[in-house]
Design a protein around this motif. Structure first.
Motif, PDB file in Angstrom:
ATOM      1  N   MET A   1       0.788  -1.088   0.039  1.00 10.86           N
ATOM      2  CA  MET A   1       0.099   0.100  -0.075  1.00 10.86           C
ATOM      3  C   MET A   1       1.044   1.292   0.032  1.00 10.86           C
ATOM      4  SD  MET A   1      -2.886   0.992   2.690  1.00 10.86           S
ATOM      5  CE  MET A   1      -4.285   0.947   2.078  1.00 10.86           C
ATOM      6  N   ALA A   2       0.555   2.172  -1.020  1.00  8.29           N
ATOM      7  CA  ALA A   2       1.302   3.172  -1.057  1.00  8.29           C
ATOM      8  C   ALA A   2       0.919   4.507  -0.002  1.00  8.29           C
ATOM      9  CB  ALA A   2       1.235   3.848  -2.251  1.00  8.29           C
ATOM     10  N   HIS A   3       2.068   5.230   0.524  1.00  6.71           N
ATOM     11  CA  HIS A   3       1.768   6.303   1.454  1.00  6.71           C
ATOM     12  C   HIS A   3       1.065   7.588   0.649  1.00  6.71           C
ATOM     13  CE1 HIS A   3       3.879   5.013   4.944  1.00  6.71           C
ATOM     14  NE2 HIS A   3       4.498   4.225   4.185  1.00  6.71           N
ATOM     15  N   GLY A   4       0.200   8.103   1.437  1.00  2.00           N
ATOM     16  CA  GLY A   4      -0.480   9.437   0.891  1.00  2.00           C
ATOM     17  C   GLY A   4      -1.869   9.129   1.397  1.00  2.00           C
ATOM     18  N   GLY A   5      -2.684  10.085   0.784  1.00  2.00           N
ATOM     19  CA  GLY A   5      -3.973  10.311   1.259  1.00  2.00           C
ATOM     20  C   GLY A   5      -4.346  10.329   2.690  1.00  2.00           C
ATOM     21  N   ASN A   6      -5.454  10.238   3.151  1.00  2.00           N
ATOM     22  CA  ASN A   6      -6.166  10.665   4.216  1.00  2.00           C
ATOM     23  C   ASN A   6      -5.321   9.785   5.741  1.00  2.00           C
ATOM     24  OD1 ASN A   6      -7.500   8.172   5.227  1.00  2.00           O
ATOM     25  ND2 ASN A   6      -9.321   8.830   4.296  1.00  2.00           N
ATOM     26  N   VAL A   7      -5.542  10.276   6.757  1.00  2.00           N
ATOM     27  CA  VAL A   7      -4.851   9.434   7.975  1.00  2.00           C
ATOM     28  C   VAL A   7      -4.961   8.159   8.067  1.00  2.00           C
ATOM     29  CG1 VAL A   7      -6.686  10.030   9.547  1.00  2.00           C
ATOM     30  CG2 VAL A   7      -4.400  10.232  10.131  1.00  2.00           C
ATOM     31  N   ILE A   8      -6.034   7.706   7.724  1.00  2.00           N
ATOM     32  CA  ILE A   8      -6.275   6.246   7.901  1.00  2.00           C
ATOM     33  C   ILE A   8      -5.624   5.723   6.698  1.00  2.00           C
ATOM     34  CG2 ILE A   8      -8.182   4.530   7.594  1.00  2.00           C
ATOM     35  CD1 ILE A   8     -10.218   6.314   8.842  1.00  2.00           C
ATOM     36  N   GLN A   9      -5.514   6.183   5.407  1.00  2.00           N
ATOM     37  CA  GLN A   9      -4.760   5.371   4.531  1.00  2.00           C
ATOM     38  C   GLN A   9      -3.191   5.533   4.925  1.00  2.00           C
ATOM     39  OE1 GLN A   9      -6.384   8.100   1.459  1.00  2.00           O
ATOM     40  NE2 GLN A   9      -7.806   6.562   0.638  1.00  2.00           N
ATOM     41  N   GLU A  10      -2.938   6.676   5.086  1.00  2.00           N
ATOM     42  CA  GLU A  10      -1.356   6.683   5.638  1.00  2.00           C
ATOM     43  C   GLU A  10      -0.926   5.640   6.782  1.00  2.00           C
ATOM     44  OE1 GLU A  10       2.485   8.279   5.591  1.00  2.00           O
ATOM     45  OE2 GLU A  10       0.952   8.445   4.264  1.00  2.00           O
ATOM     46  N   LEU A  11      -1.676   5.811   7.862  1.00  2.00           N
ATOM     47  CA  LEU A  11      -1.244   4.947   8.950  1.00  2.00           C
ATOM     48  C   LEU A  11      -1.551   3.416   8.558  1.00  2.00           C
ATOM     49  CD1 LEU A  11      -2.859   6.951  11.778  1.00  2.00           C
ATOM     50  CD2 LEU A  11      -0.591   6.802  11.004  1.00  2.00           C
ATOM     51  N   THR A  12      -2.598   3.020   7.706  1.00  2.00           N
ATOM     52  CA  THR A  12      -2.624   1.657   7.130  1.00  2.00           C
ATOM     53  C   THR A  12      -1.409   1.228   6.418  1.00  2.00           C
ATOM     54  OG1 THR A  12      -5.024   1.850   7.175  1.00  2.00           O
ATOM     55  CG2 THR A  12      -4.148   0.116   5.843  1.00  2.00           C
ATOM     56  N   ALA A  13      -0.859   2.139   5.611  1.00  2.00           N
ATOM     57  CA  ALA A  13       0.355   1.829   4.909  1.00  2.00           C
ATOM     58  C   ALA A  13       1.472   1.643   5.642  1.00  2.00           C
ATOM     59  CB  ALA A  13       0.766   3.136   3.834  1.00  2.00           C
ATOM     60  N   ASP A  14       1.566   2.424   6.584  1.00  2.00           N
ATOM     61  CA  ASP A  14       2.458   2.084   7.907  1.00  2.00           C
ATOM     62  C   ASP A  14       2.430   0.901   8.355  1.00  2.00           C
ATOM     63  OD1 ASP A  14       3.474   4.929   7.551  1.00  2.00           O
ATOM     64  OD2 ASP A  14       2.796   5.468   9.629  1.00  2.00           O
ATOM     65  N   HIS A  15       1.403   0.460   8.614  1.00  2.00           N
ATOM     66  CA  HIS A  15       0.963  -0.904   9.284  1.00  2.00           C
ATOM     67  C   HIS A  15       1.672  -2.204   8.300  1.00  2.00           C
ATOM     68  CE1 HIS A  15      -2.544   0.821  11.805  1.00  2.00           C
ATOM     69  NE2 HIS A  15      -1.338   1.119  12.146  1.00  2.00           N
ATOM     70  N   PRO A 130     -15.242  14.551   9.777  1.00  2.00           N
ATOM     71  CA  PRO A 130     -15.167  15.089   8.351  1.00  2.00           C
ATOM     72  C   PRO A 130     -13.971  14.352   7.334  1.00  2.00           C
ATOM     73  CG  PRO A 130     -15.614  16.835   9.830  1.00  2.00           C
ATOM     74  CD  PRO A 130     -15.124  15.664  10.569  1.00  2.00           C
ATOM     75  N   ALA A 131     -14.569  14.210   5.984  1.00  2.00           N
ATOM     76  CA  ALA A 131     -13.311  13.804   5.103  1.00  2.00           C
ATOM     77  C   ALA A 131     -12.369  14.708   5.128  1.00  2.00           C
ATOM     78  CB  ALA A 131     -14.134  13.564   3.862  1.00  2.00           C
ATOM     79  N   GLY A 132     -12.596  16.024   4.978  1.00  2.00           N
ATOM     80  CA  GLY A 132     -11.632  17.036   4.818  1.00  2.00           C
ATOM     81  C   GLY A 132     -10.651  17.290   5.869  1.00  2.00           C
ATOM     82  N   THR A 133     -11.337  16.770   7.086  1.00  2.00           N
ATOM     83  CA  THR A 133     -10.271  16.730   8.481  1.00  2.00           C
ATOM     84  C   THR A 133      -9.382  15.383   8.119  1.00  2.00           C
ATOM     85  OG1 THR A 133     -11.987  17.948   9.683  1.00  2.00           O
ATOM     86  CG2 THR A 133     -10.407  16.631  10.786  1.00  2.00           C
ATOM     87  N   LEU A 134      -9.942  14.262   7.728  1.00  2.00           N
ATOM     88  CA  LEU A 134      -9.046  13.104   7.719  1.00  2.00           C
ATOM     89  C   LEU A 134      -8.118  13.214   6.729  1.00  2.00           C
ATOM     90  CD1 LEU A 134     -11.787  10.417   7.391  1.00  2.00           C
ATOM     91  CD2 LEU A 134     -10.405  10.842   9.359  1.00  2.00           C
ATOM     92  N   ASP A 135      -8.139  14.197   5.796  1.00  2.00           N
ATOM     93  CA  ASP A 135      -7.056  14.434   4.581  1.00  2.00           C
ATOM     94  C   ASP A 135      -6.016  15.255   5.318  1.00  2.00           C
ATOM     95  OD1 ASP A 135      -8.576  12.996   2.591  1.00  2.00           O
ATOM     96  OD2 ASP A 135      -9.355  14.878   1.721  1.00  2.00           O
ATOM     97  N   GLU A 136      -6.579  16.464   6.220  1.00  2.00           N
ATOM     98  CA  GLU A 136      -5.619  17.192   6.744  1.00  2.00           C
ATOM     99  C   GLU A 136      -4.909  16.412   7.686  1.00  2.00           C
ATOM    100  OE1 GLU A 136      -7.895  20.441   8.510  1.00  2.00           O
ATOM    101  OE2 GLU A 136      -8.762  20.826   6.632  1.00  2.00           O
ATOM    102  N   LEU A 137      -5.388  15.517   8.394  1.00  2.00           N
ATOM    103  CA  LEU A 137      -4.639  14.685   9.350  1.00  2.00           C
ATOM    104  C   LEU A 137      -3.574  13.718   8.525  1.00  2.00           C
ATOM    105  CD1 LEU A 137      -7.602  13.754  11.794  1.00  2.00           C
ATOM    106  CD2 LEU A 137      -5.451  15.178  12.529  1.00  2.00           C
ATOM    107  N   GLY A 138      -3.988  13.331   7.567  1.00  2.00           N
ATOM    108  CA  GLY A 138      -3.019  12.587   6.668  1.00  2.00           C
ATOM    109  C   GLY A 138      -1.905  13.401   6.556  1.00  2.00           C
ATOM    110  N   ASP A 139      -1.863  14.805   6.177  1.00  2.00           N
ATOM    111  CA  ASP A 139      -0.734  15.585   5.913  1.00  2.00           C
ATOM    112  C   ASP A 139       0.178  15.857   6.969  1.00  2.00           C
ATOM    113  OD1 ASP A 139      -1.535  15.843   3.055  1.00  2.00           O
ATOM    114  OD2 ASP A 139      -2.506  17.607   3.465  1.00  2.00           O
ATOM    115  N   LYS A 140      -0.662  16.151   8.293  1.00  2.00           N
ATOM    116  CA  LYS A 140       0.063  16.234   9.484  1.00  2.00           C
ATOM    117  C   LYS A 140       0.757  14.986   9.963  1.00  2.00           C
ATOM    118  CE  LYS A 140      -2.913  19.930  10.982  1.00  2.00           C
ATOM    119  NZ  LYS A 140      -4.221  20.136  12.075  1.00  2.00           N
ATOM    120  N   VAL A 141       0.148  13.996   9.874  1.00  2.00           N
ATOM    121  CA  VAL A 141       1.143  12.766  10.078  1.00  2.00           C
ATOM    122  C   VAL A 141       2.295  12.620   9.326  1.00  2.00           C
ATOM    123  CG1 VAL A 141       0.630  10.252  10.040  1.00  2.00           C
ATOM    124  CG2 VAL A 141      -1.042  11.631  11.374  1.00  2.00           C
TER     125      VAL A 141
END
Length: 186
Positions: A1-15, A130-141
Motif C-alpha cells: 500500500m502506498a503512502h499518501g491520502g487521508n490519515v487512515i490510508q497513511e497509517l494503514t500503509a505504515d502498518h 469529516p473527510a476534509g479533516t481526515l485528509d488534513e490529518l494525513g498531511d499532518k501525520v
C-alpha cells in the motif's frame, strides 16, 4: 500500500510496512547480523508511527468518536508497552537469546494493536470525522513522521501539548545519532 491520502490510508500503509519488516526478520536465520539492521529499521518506523498517532490521530479520536477518550487511552497504553520492548530490543544483538523473544512479543503486541485500530478505531473515526479533516490529518501525520524521534523514549510525554513540543527536538537528536552511527541506512 502506498503512502499518501487521508490519515487512515497513511497509517494503514505504515502498518503494512511494519508487517513486512517483521517478515524480513523472521525470514533471516537466528543470529544473522542483518537482523539487527532490520530491527533498527523496524524500530525507526514504529517510533515515528507511534509519535505521529499520539500527536494527531488520538486527539482526533478523542474529539470526534463517542467514547474516544477510552479508545485513545488504550492505544496510548499499548504504545507505552511497545516502546518499552523497543528500548529493551535496542540493547540486544541477534545472537542474544533475548532478541528472538523480544521480536516475538513485539510482533504479537503490534499485530494486536494494528488489528484493533483497523477493525475498530479507524472505522469509527471514518464515520464520525469529516473527510476534509481526515485528509488534513494525513498531511499532518506525514509531516510529523519526518521530524519524529527514531529511537524509543519510553519516559517522553505521549499526549499533547508536551509531545508536540518535545518530539521534534528529540527527533533531531535521534537523527543526528543515526547519521553518526550509520543506523537505518540499510
Amino acid at each position: 500500500m502506498a503512502h499518501g491520502g487521508n490519515v487512515i490510508q497513511e497509517l494503514t500503509a505504515d502498518h503494512r510496512e511494519v508487517e513486512n519488516l517483521f517478515g524480513r526478520i523472521r525470514s533471516m536465520p537466528e543470529g544473522d547480523a542483518g537482523r539487527r539492521e532490520v530491527a533498527d529499521q523496524l524500530t525507526m518506523e514504529l517510533v515515528r508511527h507511534m509519535v505521529a498517532e499520539e500527536e494527531y490521530l488520538y486527539p482526533s479520536v478523542r474529539r470526534y468518536v463517542d467514547g474516544g477518550d477510552d479508545l485513545a487511552d488504550k492505544e496510548i497504553a499499548d504504545h507505552g508497552e511497545m516502546e518499552r520492548m523497543l528500548k529493551e530490543l535496542e540493547a540486544c544483538e541477534p545472537g542474544d537469546r533475548r532478541f528472538d523473544g523480544l521480536i516475538s512479543r513485539l510482533e504479537t503486541a503490534v499485530t494486536t494493536h494494528v488489528n484493533d485500530e483497523e477493525s475498530r478505531l479507524f472505522p469509527l473515526l471514518a464515520e464520525s470525522c469529516p473527510a476534509g479533516t481526515l485528509d488534513e490529518l494525513g498531511d499532518k501525520v506525514r509531516f510529523a513522521k519526518k521530524t519524529a524521534p527514531t529511537r524509543p523514549h519510553p519516559a517522553a510525554p505521549d499526549t499533547p501539548p508536551a509531545d508536540k513540543l518535545l518530539a521534534p527536538g528529540i527527533g533531531m537528536v535521534d537523527r543526528f545519532r543515526d547519521m553518526l552511527s550509520g543506523r537505518g541506512r540499510g
